[in-house]
Design a protein around this motif. Structure first.
Motif, mmCIF file in Angstrom:
data_model
loop_
_atom_site.group_PDB
_atom_site.id
_atom_site.type_symbol
_atom_site.label_atom_id
_atom_site.label_comp_id
_atom_site.label_asym_id
_atom_site.label_seq_id
_atom_site.Cartn_x
_atom_site.Cartn_y
_atom_site.Cartn_z
ATOM 1 N N VAL A 148 1.029 -1.152 -0.017
ATOM 2 C CA VAL A 148 -0.056 -0.030 -0.093
ATOM 3 C C VAL A 148 0.984 1.407 0.058
ATOM 4 O O VAL A 148 1.714 1.312 0.892
ATOM 5 N N VAL A 149 0.632 2.218 -0.944
ATOM 6 C CA VAL A 149 1.424 3.249 -0.926
ATOM 7 C C VAL A 149 0.433 4.629 -0.720
ATOM 8 O O VAL A 149 -0.651 4.761 -1.294
ATOM 9 N N LEU A 150 0.674 5.236 0.506
ATOM 10 C CA LEU A 150 -0.133 6.451 0.614
ATOM 11 C C LEU A 150 0.712 7.678 0.196
ATOM 12 O O LEU A 150 1.835 7.852 0.367
ATOM 13 N N LEU A 151 -0.216 8.634 -0.383
ATOM 14 C CA LEU A 151 0.348 9.941 -1.150
ATOM 15 C C LEU A 151 -0.394 10.831 -0.520
ATOM 16 O O LEU A 151 -1.494 10.888 -0.590
ATOM 17 N N THR A 152 0.062 12.118 0.048
ATOM 18 C CA THR A 152 -0.366 12.922 0.444
ATOM 19 C C THR A 152 -0.250 14.254 -0.295
ATOM 20 O O THR A 152 0.888 14.708 -0.615
ATOM 21 N N PHE A 153 -1.426 14.766 -1.173
ATOM 22 C CA PHE A 153 -1.036 15.947 -1.926
ATOM 23 C C PHE A 153 -1.375 17.336 -1.209
ATOM 24 O O PHE A 153 -2.785 17.603 -0.668
ATOM 25 N N GLY A 154 -0.336 18.072 -1.111
ATOM 26 C CA GLY A 154 -0.704 19.500 -0.399
ATOM 27 C C GLY A 154 0.354 20.480 -1.061
ATOM 28 O O GLY A 154 0.472 20.605 -2.226
ATOM 29 N N GLU A 214 4.442 3.238 -9.669
ATOM 30 C CA GLU A 214 3.857 1.902 -9.841
ATOM 31 C C GLU A 214 5.147 1.201 -10.725
ATOM 32 O O GLU A 214 4.991 -0.063 -10.564
ATOM 33 N N ALA A 215 5.608 1.649 -11.612
ATOM 34 C CA ALA A 215 6.575 0.983 -12.352
ATOM 35 C C ALA A 215 7.577 0.623 -11.450
ATOM 36 O O ALA A 215 8.504 -0.471 -11.746
ATOM 37 N N LEU A 216 8.204 1.299 -10.527
ATOM 38 C CA LEU A 216 9.147 0.916 -9.547
ATOM 39 C C LEU A 216 8.614 0.005 -8.460
ATOM 40 O O LEU A 216 9.767 -0.574 -7.743
ATOM 41 N N LEU A 217 7.643 0.192 -7.973
ATOM 42 C CA LEU A 217 7.169 -0.519 -6.640
ATOM 43 C C LEU A 217 6.089 -1.469 -6.942
ATOM 44 O O LEU A 217 5.874 -2.586 -5.997
ATOM 45 N N LEU A 221 -2.191 -0.993 -4.261
ATOM 46 C CA LEU A 221 -3.232 0.033 -3.941
ATOM 47 C C LEU A 221 -2.629 1.450 -3.637
ATOM 48 O O LEU A 221 -1.314 1.590 -3.111
ATOM 49 N N PHE A 222 -2.928 2.429 -4.052
ATOM 50 C CA PHE A 222 -2.744 3.743 -3.790
ATOM 51 C C PHE A 222 -3.589 4.419 -3.058
ATOM 52 O O PHE A 222 -4.904 4.563 -3.359
ATOM 53 N N THR A 241 -3.662 5.110 -14.198
ATOM 54 C CA THR A 241 -2.968 3.989 -13.556
ATOM 55 C C THR A 241 -3.712 2.592 -13.588
ATOM 56 O O THR A 241 -4.945 2.690 -13.863
ATOM 57 N N ARG A 242 -2.861 1.572 -13.931
ATOM 58 C CA ARG A 242 -3.118 0.441 -13.641
ATOM 59 C C ARG A 242 -3.540 -0.307 -12.118
ATOM 60 O O ARG A 242 -4.512 -0.932 -11.783
ATOM 61 N N THR A 243 -3.084 0.618 -11.114
ATOM 62 C CA THR A 243 -3.048 0.154 -9.730
ATOM 63 C C THR A 243 -4.311 1.102 -9.333
ATOM 64 O O THR A 243 -4.656 2.146 -9.668
ATOM 65 N N PRO A 244 -5.276 0.297 -8.474
ATOM 66 C CA PRO A 244 -6.193 1.016 -8.003
ATOM 67 C C PRO A 244 -6.066 2.262 -7.029
ATOM 68 O O PRO A 244 -5.096 2.262 -6.494
#
Length: 269
Positions: A148-154, A214-217, A221-222, A241-244
């Protein structure tokens, strides 16, 4: 010590819960506010209201530590405390400083906060990592068995990576160069505002960033957070993206919840 005390945030009150055996206390240090609360570690929900004090200016280590101590005192909490910082944290030491005073760099944050809290046990970790472990345990990633990759956009892009619930700490994927620009200079929500991009236009830039990740990891899920995630229906459908990709569910409480969890599990250092 700042005297600009906001105190209990009644406008964001969380309904009181029946207190279980597993409780923790988390504090989320941000550039504008220091927020803390009591957490039910069975559910990941706050017990009662958050307490908030405006971040002291300048936000030096001693000033922030005094603010943290004030929040803990207001709450009447006597146990271990988990604390987030907008910084890379290794072995309890702040190695960077984002939106806080640069004097934090090289500060032994764990020792500083422990001393300010009378010598009690503390856990200190990066703020995005705290949000990531909270979302993985209790939120949008709780039923995902994998990466699982969490990304916070700010203002920038914060990141957290977990594999089967195990955190890889201090990832700084917002600084990854993508087509000649750092990711956060290409796709943060601040860039959307500055360039006055439509949600569809901005989603195209976000996709370029996510596709590199996603190509690297090869994540399963994002999870996307930050204030703009509240309008996820306006831009997530435009991603390629292919990842959900799903919106974070804990929102403003994620840092507090993850900090409290880290104090119990020693995820932080």
């Amino acid at each position: 010590m700042t005297d600009a005390v906001v105190g209990l945030e009644e406008s964001e009150a969380v309904p009181a819960l029946r207190v279980g055996d597993r409780r923790g206390f988390g504090i989320d240090v941000g550039g504008s506010g220091v927020k803390g609360g009591l957490v039910d570690l069975e559910t990941g929900l706050l017990i009662g209201d958050r307490i908030k004090i405006l971040t002291p200016q300048p936000s030096t280590p001693d000033a922030v530590a005094a603010t943290v101590a004030e929040i803990v005192a207001q709450a009447g909490w006597n146990g271990p405390v988990g604390i987030t910082l907008p910084a890379v944290v290794t072995a309890g030491v702040a190695r960077t400083a984002a939106n806080i005073d640069k004097s934090w760099i090289g500060t032994d944050a764990r020792a500083l906060f422990s001393a300010a809290l009378g010598g009690r046990a503390v856990s200190v970790l990066n703020d995005a990592d705290a949000a990531g472990i909270a979302e993985d345990r209790y939120g949008a990633g709780k039923d995902v068995d994998g990466v699982v990759v969490l990304l916070t956009f700010g203002t920038g892009i914060g990141s957290a990576v977990l594999n089967h619930g195990v955190l890889l700490p201090n990832t700084e994927f917002g600084h990854m160069e993508i087509d000649g620009k750092e990711a956060e200079h290409r796709a943060s929500s601040a860039v959307k505002e500055r360039k006055d991009l439509s949600y569809k236009e901005w989603a195209h830039e976000v996709s370029r960033v996510l596709e590199r990740y996603e190509a690297l990891l090869w994540p399963d899920l994002f999870v996307v957070g930050g204030g703009i995630s509240r309008k996820a229906e306006k831009w997530i459908p435009h991603l390629s993206t292919r990842t959900p990709v799903v919106a974070a569910t804990l929102q403003n409480t994620a840092g507090i919840v993850g900090a409290a969890l880290s104090a119990e599990t020693s995820i932080g250092t």
